[in-house]
Motif scaffolding. Structure first.
Motif, short mmCIF file in Angstrom:
data_model
loop_
_atom_site.label_atom_id
_atom_site.label_comp_id
_atom_site.label_asym_id
_atom_site.label_seq_id
_atom_site.Cartn_x
_atom_site.Cartn_y
_atom_site.Cartn_z
N ILE A 1 0.84 -1.19 0.00
CA ILE A 1 0.00 0.00 0.00
C ILE A 1 0.88 1.25 0.00
CG2 ILE A 1 -1.69 1.29 1.34
CD1 ILE A 1 -2.70 -1.46 2.33
N LEU A 2 1.93 1.21 0.80
CA LEU A 2 2.85 2.35 0.81
C LEU A 2 3.47 2.53 -0.56
CD1 LEU A 2 4.43 4.49 2.43
CD2 LEU A 2 6.18 2.78 2.76
N GLY A 3 3.84 1.42 -1.19
CA GLY A 3 4.46 1.52 -2.50
C GLY A 3 3.53 2.14 -3.53
N ALA A 4 2.22 1.86 -3.38
CA ALA A 4 1.28 2.38 -4.37
C ALA A 4 0.95 3.85 -4.14
CB ALA A 4 0.00 1.56 -4.34
N VAL A 5 1.25 4.37 -2.94
CA VAL A 5 1.02 5.80 -2.71
C VAL A 5 1.99 6.61 -3.56
CG1 VAL A 5 1.00 7.61 -0.97
CG2 VAL A 5 0.15 5.38 -0.40
N ASP A 6 3.15 6.04 -3.83
CA ASP A 6 4.17 6.72 -4.61
C ASP A 6 4.68 7.96 -3.88
OD1 ASP A 6 5.83 7.72 -6.48
OD2 ASP A 6 4.29 8.36 -7.88
N ILE A 7 5.46 7.72 -2.85
CA ILE A 7 6.03 8.86 -2.13
C ILE A 7 7.46 9.07 -2.57
CG2 ILE A 7 4.59 8.71 -0.10
CD1 ILE A 7 6.99 7.25 1.24
N VAL A 8 7.88 10.31 -2.48
CA VAL A 8 9.28 10.63 -2.62
C VAL A 8 9.63 11.47 -1.41
CG1 VAL A 8 10.85 12.11 -3.86
CG2 VAL A 8 9.60 10.42 -5.08
N LEU A 9 10.59 10.99 -0.65
CA LEU A 9 10.81 11.62 0.64
C LEU A 9 11.32 13.04 0.54
CD1 LEU A 9 10.48 10.57 3.52
CD2 LEU A 9 10.17 8.88 1.80
N GLY A 10 11.97 13.35 -0.55
CA GLY A 10 12.46 14.72 -0.72
C GLY A 10 11.30 15.70 -0.69
N GLU A 11 10.15 15.23 -1.11
CA GLU A 11 8.99 16.09 -1.18
C GLU A 11 8.18 16.01 0.12
OE1 GLU A 11 6.40 16.54 -5.04
OE2 GLU A 11 5.77 14.86 -3.83
N VAL A 12 8.15 14.85 0.72
CA VAL A 12 7.37 14.68 1.94
C VAL A 12 7.98 15.51 3.07
CG1 VAL A 12 6.67 13.04 3.68
CG2 VAL A 12 6.59 12.39 1.31
N ASP A 13 9.27 15.39 3.25
CA ASP A 13 9.91 16.09 4.35
C ASP A 13 10.41 17.47 3.98
OD1 ASP A 13 9.52 13.90 5.87
OD2 ASP A 13 11.49 13.07 5.57
N ARG A 14 10.65 17.65 2.71
CA ARG A 14 11.17 18.90 2.18
C ARG A 14 12.46 19.32 2.88
NH1 ARG A 14 6.00 21.55 3.07
NH2 ARG A 14 5.29 19.45 3.35
#
Ligand code: SF4
Lengths: 223, 393
Positions: free
Chosen positions: B380-393
């Motif tokens: 499920i996490l993989g399908a959210v498609d996160i990029v940590l550079g953007e999440v944490d900024r």
């Protein structure tokens, strides 16, 4: 004591190969460096691209990315190390078995990179763990990572591990078993650096003497 | 027990969202807390989940962020407007050109800059290529999380390299392109570059077919993904989810269609919608969107005019927009990417904020994971498609 080169060639002609235990041992080690699968930021994407089809890290025997530090020989610090993450990085390094190596990939891992100004960014992972190869670039190209791996292989080739041939890899032997893990304090990491591996550069106190050496102002051009 | 100063008629405890299985022995009661990350092969960077498990079933999930907090906003408030452009590349490092566009669009809105025709087309081409690359790689990563170790990912990366070649020959960098300028783009694309893009577009459908034949119709993938991590339409809307994730839940929302920023009103393309909102829909949404992006690219290449690529009136250096504020948004591969800038007429913004799609999309992770197995939580996490550079900024 090494075998005479002429004799070696002579023997090779009759089908006898002479080598040293150390050479074989190092050949095995250099050709199967297993990196830790450990991406921190943007540089990790280039690290994966290096493992991909075009650049093919497998040519150098380093494509087996391990998820566990216990099975890894090489830590590629690929990305920005923040102050929250730095203790984790040191902890992972401590968990890796010796002999282990570290490549600092990218401007961020070397010195904070573009985010150096940030209050939460560590100014280089070499403040806490010993780094073998630094790769500049933001992000470094996959070729640069390959070059770093080749450089590391050269380093491994020159390490002596048998007691029969003198200096044992002193650098590794004298290393502490564990590096102290910094703590995220109120304002900064505590301590801000490990003095065993990193000391702040000496501040330049005196100005260079004019007219001496390379620092002399270029007068010829203007005249 | 109640706190002393709590009012007597306080609301009763809300019903727990996940009901525990009936207890049969003392052993069944045990709840196990597992911390996944920040170093974990499947957390896509340095993301951490504190998961509470009942057996193998997730009963509580707490995302822990901030391991990649790089002070992007603070740095942007201290540097010049143009100086922030390369930093936006590093937000979502899979789709750097889309971030460029979001930032450029906002500053153009703030300062009232117009963009020449050809530059708009170049922007569309670059941004859609980014979307193609991003979605292909996300599918690869998702399959890797499912246990198809490396093969799909390496396959996706092979296609990515072809697109990166275009980026490199045009902008000089593979990933961190720094290509957009206020009122245009930095360099023009030559005819050779355009020919390469055309070739990529022509060859991509064959790759997609191959990929689908092996992946989408794969029984294991279908069984692992269908009915997992269902996100209802109502929750998606109320949580502010955007991008392929919202569309997989059936929310017809695409900033390209809603805002028609740039020149998106000229292209004929469809917005695919999912039915169930499970992981499989999210995966398939990306495959379908790649096909739509290729459609846009084909049209853009056909209609592209000749002309200048930079608005001549805009001063790039020493750029000081007048007092004011602006919010600009684009459809980045991850969702609605917004930038909010407050200007006081200085050379750097007074306030700068990024509305990062993957951060917002991550907020409902717990709702999707509850009641599923731990292995499904990873998917499920993989399908959210996160990029940590953007999440944490
Ligand atoms: S060096 Fe550049 S590309 Fe690498 S992690 Fe830092 S900002 Fe990202």
């Amino acid at each position: 004591m090494a075998v005479d080169e002429g004799l070696k060639r002579e023997l090779a002609r009759t089908g006898v190969v002479t080598t040293t235990f150390e050479a074989i041992y190092n050949w095995g080690r250099r050709s199967s460096i297993w990196p830790l699968q450990f991406g921190l930021a943007c540089c990790a994407i280039e690290m994966m691209a290096t493992g991909g089809a075009r650049f093919d890290l497998a040519r150098f025997g380093a494509e087996v990315f391990r998820g566990s530090p216990r099975q890894a020989d090489l830590m590629i610090v690929a990305g920005t190390v923040t102050k929250k993450m730095a203790p984790q990085v040191v902890r992972l390094w401590n968990q890796m078995p010796e002999p282990k190596y570290c490549i600092a990939m990218g401007a961020c891992a070397i010195a904070g990179g573009p985010f150096k100004e940030g209050y939460n960014v560590l100014k280089g992972i070499d403040r806490f763990i010993p780094v073998d190869v630094h790769i500049p670039g933001c992000p470094p190209r996959p070729e640069a990572l390959l070059h770093a791996i080749i450089t590391l292989q050269e380093k491994i080739d020159h390490q002596h591990f048998t007691r029969l041939s003198h200096p044992i890899a002193r650098e590794i032997d004298e290393r502490p078993a564990e590096y102290p893990i910094p703590r995220l304090g109120k304002h900064d990491l505590e301590p801000p650096a490990n003095p065993v591996v990193w000391q702040p550069p000496e501040p330049v106190r005196s100005l260079p003497i004019v007219g001496q050496g390379a620092l002399a102002p270029a007068k010829e051009g203007k005249a | 027990m109640r706190d002393v100063d709590e009012p007597v008629g306080a609301a009763p405890e809300p019903e727990p969202r996940y009901k525990l299985t009936p207890v049969e022995s003392a052993f069944d009661q045990q709840q196990l807390e597992v911390s996944i990350g920040p170093q974990h092969p499947s957390t896509h960077g340095v993301f951490r989940m504190d998961v509470t498990l009942d057996g193998e079933v997730v009963t509580k999930l707490k995302p822990v962020m901030g391991y990649l907090h790089r002070n992007h906003e603070q740095i942007a408030e201290r540097t010049t407007y143009l100086g922030t452009m390369p930093f936006t590349d590093r937000l979502d490092y899979f789709g750097s050109l889309a971030n460029n566009w979001g930032y450029a669009l906002t500053v153009e809105k703030l300062a009232g800059i117009t963009v020449p025709e050809r530059a708009e087309y170049l922007r569309v081409i670059m941004c859609e290529l980014t979307r193609v690359v991003n979605h292909t790689c996300v599918a690869g990563f998702l399959l890797q999380d499912l246990g198809a170790w490396m093969t799909p990912l390496v396959w996706a990366l092979r296609e990515r390299e072809k697109v990166l070649d275009v980026f490199e020959s045009v902008t000089g960098a593979r990933m961190m392109c720094n290509y957009f300028r206020f009122g245009g783009v930095r360099v023009d694309m030559t005819d050779d570059d355009l020919a390469v893009v055309q070739k990529i577009i022509d060859e991509y459908p064959a790759f997609l077919d191959e990929f689908e034949a092996l992946m989408t119709k794969n029984e294991i993938l279908q069984q692992r993904c269908q009915g997992v991590g269902v996100l209802s339409k109502e929750l998606a809307i109320s949580a502010g989810i955007s991008g392929p994730m919202a569309r997989a839940s059936g929310v017809p929302y695409d900033v390209r269609k809603v805002d028609k920023y740039g020149i998106y009103d000229r292209f004929d393309f469809k917005v695919p919608l999912g039915e169930k909102g499970d992981v499989f829909d999210r995966y398939y949404m990306r495959v379908l969107e790649v096909a739509e992006s290729l459609k846009i690219l084909r049209q853009a290449l056909k209609d592209m005019p000749k002309g200048p690529i930079q608005d001549p009136k805009t001063k790039i250096r020493n750029f000081r927009p007048a007092k004011g504020e602006a919010y600009g948004r684009i459809e980045s591969p991850k969702g609605e990417l917004g930038f909010y800038i407050v200007s006081q007429g200085d050379k750097s913004p007074y306030r700068y904020h990024v509305r990062a799609p993957s951060f917002v999309n991550l907020t409902i992770l717990e709702d999707m994971c509850l009641g599923h197995k731990l292995a499904d939580a990873i998917v499920i996490l993989g399908a959210v498609d996160i990029v940590l550079g953007e999440v944490d900024r």
